[in-house]
Design an enzyme around this catalytic site. Structure first.
Site, PDB file in Angstrom:
ATOM      1  N   GLY A 110       0.775  -1.194  -0.207  1.00  0.00           N
ATOM      2  CA  GLY A 110       0.021   0.110  -0.377  1.00  0.00           C
ATOM      3  C   GLY A 110       1.147   1.471  -0.614  1.00  0.00           C
ATOM      4  N   HIS A 111       1.108   1.743   0.753  1.00  0.00           N
ATOM      5  CA  HIS A 111       2.744   2.596   0.847  1.00  0.00           C
ATOM      6  C   HIS A 111       4.147   2.358  -0.313  1.00  0.00           C
ATOM      7  CE1 HIS A 111       2.996   1.171   5.685  1.00  0.00           C
ATOM      8  NE2 HIS A 111       2.128   2.997   4.893  1.00  0.00           N
TER       9      HIS A 111
HETATM   10  P1  AMP Z   1       0.839   4.429   7.486  1.00  0.00           P
HETATM   11  O1  AMP Z   1       2.436   4.314   7.762  1.00  0.00           O
HETATM   12  O2  AMP Z   1      -0.306   3.165   7.904  1.00  0.00           O
HETATM   13  O3  AMP Z   1       0.241   5.941   8.549  1.00  0.00           O
HETATM   14  O4  AMP Z   1      -0.022   4.741   6.630  1.00  0.00           O
HETATM   15  C1  AMP Z   1       0.635   5.882   5.638  1.00  0.00           C
HETATM   16  C2  AMP Z   1      -0.195   5.684   4.425  1.00  0.00           C
HETATM   17  O5  AMP Z   1      -0.331   5.160   3.337  1.00  0.00           O
HETATM   18  C3  AMP Z   1      -1.842   6.954   4.550  1.00  0.00           C
HETATM   19  O6  AMP Z   1      -2.262   7.549   3.620  1.00  0.00           O
HETATM   20  C4  AMP Z   1      -2.344   5.104   4.532  1.00  0.00           C
HETATM   21  O7  AMP Z   1      -3.681   5.818   4.275  1.00  0.00           O
HETATM   22  C5  AMP Z   1      -1.644   4.837   3.795  1.00  0.00           C
HETATM   23  N1  AMP Z   1      -2.190   3.363   3.579  1.00  0.00           N
HETATM   24  C6  AMP Z   1      -1.952   2.304   4.799  1.00  0.00           C
HETATM   25  N2  AMP Z   1      -2.361   1.554   4.019  1.00  0.00           N
HETATM   26  C7  AMP Z   1      -2.602   0.689   2.143  1.00  0.00           C
HETATM   27  C8  AMP Z   1      -3.130   0.104   1.707  1.00  0.00           C
HETATM   28  N3  AMP Z   1      -3.267  -0.943   1.861  1.00  0.00           N
HETATM   29  N4  AMP Z   1      -3.304   0.880   0.328  1.00  0.00           N
HETATM   30  C9  AMP Z   1      -3.410   1.634   0.287  1.00  0.00           C
HETATM   31  N5  AMP Z   1      -2.446   3.287   1.466  1.00  0.00           N
HETATM   32  C10 AMP Z   1      -2.691   2.422   2.137  1.00  0.00           C
END
Ligand code: AMP
Length: 285
Positions: free
Chosen positions: A34-35
């Protein structure tokens, strides 16, 4: 790719390359696909790509997983490098927050008090932590575009409202949720799941997908759509923390499915608090 720890180093590195557009991908590290999809999108649209990796203490409540949040910076650096990121900004906490830091950016208007922001869940203060750190990152990096995932739809809507209300000169780009082959939305917190919990966790995406299909096939009332999703969760023995249909514009409850709607779920499975969502009727964030 350059790894930078201070605002001063980051600004110097950006000044060296200030021609062309800058894209920012804010993260808390422990990268998954996702990241990486956000980084790739930024890479395709911007001349310089900055990824920030900062586990932001102010968005965690006491008792949440701030201390135990998974971290593996060496792996993250290698993945970011391989994805074509230019600058990896990983500041220590005291670089982001002076000991007498006393300013908070607070979005309300019903966007932060519901779903995850309900006072009985993470509380609106969770989003105050998010908007404050994102505002700081936008000021530090001054990107033309900032990339967020639909996985955290409420966060994306809250950030978009902050950007509009405070006239940040940045475009908020929301990218689709990346999923495992069995539908589970990728999340750094999925490492908390035991094999059995990992199996049960698939009920979240199954429930959302069943409800989305039902709506597409003519199930028309919010109550009926919610019942389809609730049935899938119950079959897997998952009691949601919330399962709600809300307006994609302002997160108010929807009375009919004629307007763009977000179906959002949160559930605790073992140690992990998981969230997921889909939009109905082909709407986009
Ligand atoms: P985090 O490190 O969990 O704070 O996420 C950082 C960014 O990655 C945020 O904008 C999240 O929405 C995005 N993100 C996290 N998981 C996913 C995913 N499975 N698919 C797409 N974007 C994601």
């Amino acid at each position: 790719m350059k790894v930078v720890r201070s605002k001063r180093e980051l600004r110097a590195a950006l000044d060296e390359r200030r021609s062309g557009s800058v894209g920012l991908v804010p993260t808390m590290g422990f990268f998954h696909k996702g990241h990486l999809s956000l980084m790739r999108r930024a890479r395709s649209e911007c001349d310089t790509v900055v990824v920030s990796s900062f586990v932001n203490p102010t968005q965690f409540r006491p008792g949440e997983d701030y201390e135990s949040y998974p971290r593996d910076e060496q792996r993250d650096i290698e993945l970011a490098r391989a994805t074509g990121v230019d600058l990896f900004f990983a500041p220590p906490v005291d670089e982001m927050y002076a000991s007498d830091h006393c300013t908070t950016v607070r979005v309300r208007g019903g966007l932060t008090e519901v779903l995850c922001g309900d006072p009985h869940r993470r509380g609106p203060e969770h989003f105050d932590g998010v908007t404050t750190v994102v505002a700081k990152l936008l000021n530090i990096v001054q990107p033309q575009r900032a990339y967020f995932g639909q996985k955290d739809a409420q966060q994306a809507l809250v950030v978009r409202r902050m950007v509009r209300d405070l006239d940040f000169p940045v475009e908020v780009v929301v990218c689709p949720t990346v999923r495992e082959a069995d539908g589970l939305a990728m999340s750094s917190r999925n490492v908390y799941l035991s094999p059995d919990e990992r199996q049960r966790a698939t009920a979240l995406s199954r429930a959302l997908e069943a409800a989305r299909r039902a709506a597409a096939n003519g199930v028309v009332t919010p109550a009926e759509v919610l019942a389809v999703a609730r049935g899938e969760l119950a079959a897997a023995g998952v009691e949601p923390e919330y399962l709600e249909l809300r307006s994609l514009e302002d997160l108010r409850p929807v009375e009919s499915l004629e307007r763009p709607a977000l179906l959002a779920v949160a559930a605790r499975i073992g140690r992990a608090r998981l969230i997921d969502n889909v939009t109905l009727g082909g709407a986009e964030l």
